[in-house]
Motif scaffolding. Structure first.
Motif, PDB file in Angstrom:
ATOM      1  N   ASN A 217       0.806  -1.219   0.000  1.00  0.00           N
ATOM      2  CA  ASN A 217       0.000   0.000   0.000  1.00  0.00           C
ATOM      3  C   ASN A 217       0.839   1.268   0.000  1.00  0.00           C
ATOM      4  OD1 ASN A 217      -1.622  -2.241   1.581  1.00  0.00           O
ATOM      5  ND2 ASN A 217      -3.108  -0.924   0.592  1.00  0.00           N
ATOM      6  N   GLY A 218       2.120   1.134   0.280  1.00  0.00           N
ATOM      7  CA  GLY A 218       2.987   2.290   0.253  1.00  0.00           C
ATOM      8  C   GLY A 218       4.391   1.936   0.689  1.00  0.00           C
ATOM      9  N   ILE A 219       5.350   2.758   0.260  1.00  0.00           N
ATOM     10  CA  ILE A 219       6.758   2.583   0.610  1.00  0.00           C
ATOM     11  C   ILE A 219       7.275   3.909   1.140  1.00  0.00           C
ATOM     12  CG2 ILE A 219       9.062   2.002  -0.247  1.00  0.00           C
ATOM     13  CD1 ILE A 219       7.602   0.537  -2.593  1.00  0.00           C
ATOM     14  N   PHE A 220       7.862   3.884   2.319  1.00  0.00           N
ATOM     15  CA  PHE A 220       8.457   5.071   2.923  1.00  0.00           C
ATOM     16  C   PHE A 220       9.977   4.979   2.784  1.00  0.00           C
ATOM     17  CE2 PHE A 220       4.292   4.956   4.709  1.00  0.00           C
ATOM     18  CZ  PHE A 220       3.964   6.264   5.036  1.00  0.00           C
TER      19      PHE A 220
ATOM     20  N   LEU B 146       9.962  -2.277  -9.419  1.00  0.00           N
ATOM     21  CA  LEU B 146       8.592  -1.876  -9.748  1.00  0.00           C
ATOM     22  C   LEU B 146       8.468  -1.415 -11.200  1.00  0.00           C
ATOM     23  CD1 LEU B 146       7.738   0.147  -6.499  1.00  0.00           C
ATOM     24  CD2 LEU B 146       7.326  -2.289  -6.979  1.00  0.00           C
ATOM     25  N   GLY B 147       9.596  -1.324 -11.907  1.00  0.00           N
ATOM     26  CA  GLY B 147       9.601  -0.774 -13.256  1.00  0.00           C
ATOM     27  C   GLY B 147       9.153  -1.748 -14.335  1.00  0.00           C
ATOM     28  N   ARG B 148       9.212  -1.260 -15.570  1.00  0.00           N
ATOM     29  CA  ARG B 148       8.687  -2.026 -16.705  1.00  0.00           C
ATOM     30  C   ARG B 148       9.486  -3.306 -16.965  1.00  0.00           C
ATOM     31  NH1 ARG B 148       9.870   2.100 -21.620  1.00  0.00           N
ATOM     32  NH2 ARG B 148       7.766   1.374 -22.099  1.00  0.00           N
ATOM     33  N   GLU B 149      10.775  -3.327 -16.540  1.00  0.00           N
ATOM     34  CA  GLU B 149      11.575  -4.529 -16.755  1.00  0.00           C
ATOM     35  C   GLU B 149      11.217  -5.653 -15.792  1.00  0.00           C
ATOM     36  OE1 GLU B 149      13.977  -0.848 -17.775  1.00  0.00           O
ATOM     37  OE2 GLU B 149      12.750  -1.532 -16.085  1.00  0.00           O
ATOM     38  N   ALA B 150      10.484  -5.318 -14.729  1.00  0.00           N
ATOM     39  CA  ALA B 150      10.127  -6.328 -13.721  1.00  0.00           C
ATOM     40  C   ALA B 150       8.614  -6.333 -13.515  1.00  0.00           C
ATOM     41  CB  ALA B 150      10.879  -6.054 -12.421  1.00  0.00           C
ATOM     42  N   LEU B 151       8.117  -5.726 -12.431  1.00  0.00           N
ATOM     43  CA  LEU B 151       6.695  -5.835 -12.100  1.00  0.00           C
ATOM     44  C   LEU B 151       5.800  -5.017 -13.020  1.00  0.00           C
ATOM     45  CD1 LEU B 151       4.488  -6.878 -10.176  1.00  0.00           C
ATOM     46  CD2 LEU B 151       4.929  -4.888  -8.726  1.00  0.00           C
ATOM     47  N   GLY B 152       6.284  -3.862 -13.479  1.00  0.00           N
ATOM     48  CA  GLY B 152       5.394  -2.954 -14.199  1.00  0.00           C
ATOM     49  C   GLY B 152       4.276  -2.474 -13.299  1.00  0.00           C
ATOM     50  N   ALA B 153       4.650  -1.978 -12.142  1.00  0.00           N
ATOM     51  CA  ALA B 153       3.688  -1.629 -11.098  1.00  0.00           C
ATOM     52  C   ALA B 153       2.779  -0.477 -11.514  1.00  0.00           C
ATOM     53  CB  ALA B 153       4.430  -1.265  -9.808  1.00  0.00           C
ATOM     54  N   ARG B 154       1.673  -0.339 -10.787  1.00  0.00           N
ATOM     55  CA  ARG B 154       0.692   0.709 -11.063  1.00  0.00           C
ATOM     56  C   ARG B 154       0.570   1.645  -9.876  1.00  0.00           C
ATOM     57  NH1 ARG B 154      -4.133  -0.352 -11.258  1.00  0.00           N
ATOM     58  NH2 ARG B 154      -4.195  -2.427 -10.317  1.00  0.00           N
ATOM     59  N   GLU B 155       1.222   2.790  -9.949  1.00  0.00           N
ATOM     60  CA  GLU B 155       1.065   3.890  -8.998  1.00  0.00           C
ATOM     61  C   GLU B 155       1.233   3.445  -7.540  1.00  0.00           C
ATOM     62  OE1 GLU B 155      -2.719   5.619 -10.071  1.00  0.00           O
ATOM     63  OE2 GLU B 155      -1.736   6.958 -11.485  1.00  0.00           O
ATOM     64  N   VAL B 156       2.298   2.722  -7.262  1.00  0.00           N
ATOM     65  CA  VAL B 156       2.597   2.374  -5.878  1.00  0.00           C
ATOM     66  C   VAL B 156       2.979   3.657  -5.134  1.00  0.00           C
ATOM     67  CG1 VAL B 156       4.124   1.090  -4.334  1.00  0.00           C
ATOM     68  CG2 VAL B 156       3.356   0.063  -6.496  1.00  0.00           C
ATOM     69  N   PRO B 157       2.288   4.011  -4.062  1.00  0.00           N
ATOM     70  CA  PRO B 157       2.624   5.240  -3.341  1.00  0.00           C
ATOM     71  C   PRO B 157       4.028   5.170  -2.721  1.00  0.00           C
ATOM     72  CG  PRO B 157       0.415   4.492  -2.778  1.00  0.00           C
ATOM     73  CD  PRO B 157       1.068   3.373  -3.526  1.00  0.00           C
ATOM     74  N   VAL B 158       4.842   6.168  -2.991  1.00  0.00           N
ATOM     75  CA  VAL B 158       6.169   6.289  -2.398  1.00  0.00           C
ATOM     76  C   VAL B 158       6.202   7.583  -1.598  1.00  0.00           C
ATOM     77  CG1 VAL B 158       8.631   6.632  -2.860  1.00  0.00           C
ATOM     78  CG2 VAL B 158       7.331   4.926  -4.172  1.00  0.00           C
ATOM     79  N   TYR B 159       6.422   7.454  -0.304  1.00  0.00           N
ATOM     80  CA  TYR B 159       6.433   8.593   0.606  1.00  0.00           C
ATOM     81  C   TYR B 159       7.881   8.972   0.902  1.00  0.00           C
ATOM     82  CZ  TYR B 159       1.578   7.178   1.450  1.00  0.00           C
ATOM     83  OH  TYR B 159       0.252   6.828   1.304  1.00  0.00           O
ATOM     84  N   CYS B 160       8.216  10.243   0.700  1.00  0.00           N
ATOM     85  CA  CYS B 160       9.599  10.661   0.883  1.00  0.00           C
ATOM     86  C   CYS B 160       9.664  12.172   1.062  1.00  0.00           C
ATOM     87  CB  CYS B 160      10.460  10.231  -0.306  1.00  0.00           C
ATOM     88  SG  CYS B 160       9.935  10.916  -1.901  1.00  0.00           S
ATOM     89  N   SER B 161      10.852  12.663   1.404  1.00  0.00           N
ATOM     90  CA  SER B 161      11.049  14.101   1.568  1.00  0.00           C
ATOM     91  C   SER B 161      10.997  14.814   0.218  1.00  0.00           C
ATOM     92  CB  SER B 161      12.396  14.368   2.236  1.00  0.00           C
ATOM     93  OG  SER B 161      13.457  14.092   1.329  1.00  0.00           O
TER      94      SER B 161
END
Length: 293
Positions: free
Chosen positions: A86-89, A104-119
């Motif tokens: 649900n998210g990655i901090f 998470l990129g196209r070469e592997a999972l091809g993820a869909r809008e995984v929330p990334v929380y950061c500064s």
């Protein structure tokens, strides 16, 4: 992997307890690494802690290093297709803490809008530097900028509060995180240059939580011969214990060291230093260790 089906609680599960390069460490032929090559049970992955809420069937990760694809495989299958958590901090831009986003990129999972929380600075780093910028462009990740001191409510049982800490800032600043569950709170602080100057003080921070996962990169200077110590200014475990002994003796907070370098003397086969550390009321993390929140 763990059986989560009957666990109706919020947990923090350590998916990686080593420093960025893991154990065994590339190019190292010393005892700790050779032992881990010979015995897979001694291996440790790059730093990552999962926050799991079984009732909500939600999973969040603190940091995503190069072992992230293996670590995700240890989590319960709650995610929807293309969004395994649900998210990655993210704490900061050193290789053991963010490079797992590549999975998470196209070469592997091809993820869909995984929330990334950061500064804000980390967000700029990801957005303006390839190949991470491609993750943003292709909507594999969705960046959420967070501010130190401002709590993020993840659901009605789990929240996260980022804290600013001082650590080598070649590319980005660095955050620590306080996770608050329905029963307990946990501080995740795997990287810092020194305890002096931290506001609030490390004593105050540790006292304010039930569990503190602290930078345990190096046990002491003795394991770092022929190195410029100014280049690796992590607080040594020996000094951290001396500083926090009164807090631990008070019994309200548990201090467990994470982010152990492959050279860390607490990993010695004879276990003497680790036994002494535990007698003082401290401990170290291992992959698979869990804490109720």
């Amino acid at each position: 992997s763990r059986d989560f089906e009957l666990v109706d609680r919020v947990e923090a599960v350590v998916l990686g307890s080593a420093q960025d390069g893991g154990l065994p460490h590339i190019g190292c032929r010393k005892a700790h690494c050779e032992a881990a090559r010979a015995n897979p049970s001694l291996r440790r992955r790059s730093p990552c802690v999962a926050l799991l809420d079984e009732a909500a069937q939600q999973a969040y990760c603190l940091d995503a290093g190069p072992d992230f694809h293996e670590q995700l495989a240890d989590l319960p299958d709650w995610g929807e297709r293309g969004r395994p958590v649900n998210g990655i901090f993210i704490t900061h831009a050193h290789i053991g803490h963010y490079t797992g986003l590549m999975h998470l990129g196209r070469e592997a999972l091809g993820a869909r809008e995984v929330p990334v929380y950061c500064s804000k600075r980390m967000a700029g780093f990801l957005t303006n530097n390839g190949p991470w910028s491609q993750l943003v462009k292709l909507n594999n990740i969705a960046i959420n900028i967070i501010d130190p001191g401002k709590t993020i409510e993840l659901n009605d049982r789990l929240s996260i509060r980022p804290l600013a800490v001082e650590h080598r800032a070649e590319y980005t600043d660095t955050l620590a995180f306080v996770a608050q569950g329905p029963k307990h709170s946990m501080l995740y602080l795997p990287d810092i240059d020194r305890w002096d100057g931290l506001e609030p003080s490390i004593e105050t921070l540790v006292t304010s939580v039930d569990i503190a996962l602290l930078d345990g990169t190096f046990y002491s200077d003795d394991e770092l011969p022929n190195r410029n110590l100014a280049e690796i200014p992590h607080p040594r475990v020996t000094k951290s214990m001396d500083r926090l002994q009164r807090v631990v003796d008070a019994g309200s907070s548990r201090v467990v060291f994470i982010h152990l370098n492959h050279s860390n003397m607490l990993l010695d086969e004879d276990g003497k230093l680790l036994a002494d550390l535990r007698k003082r009321g401290f401990d170290i993390t291992f992959d698979g260790m869990a804490f109720e929140l």
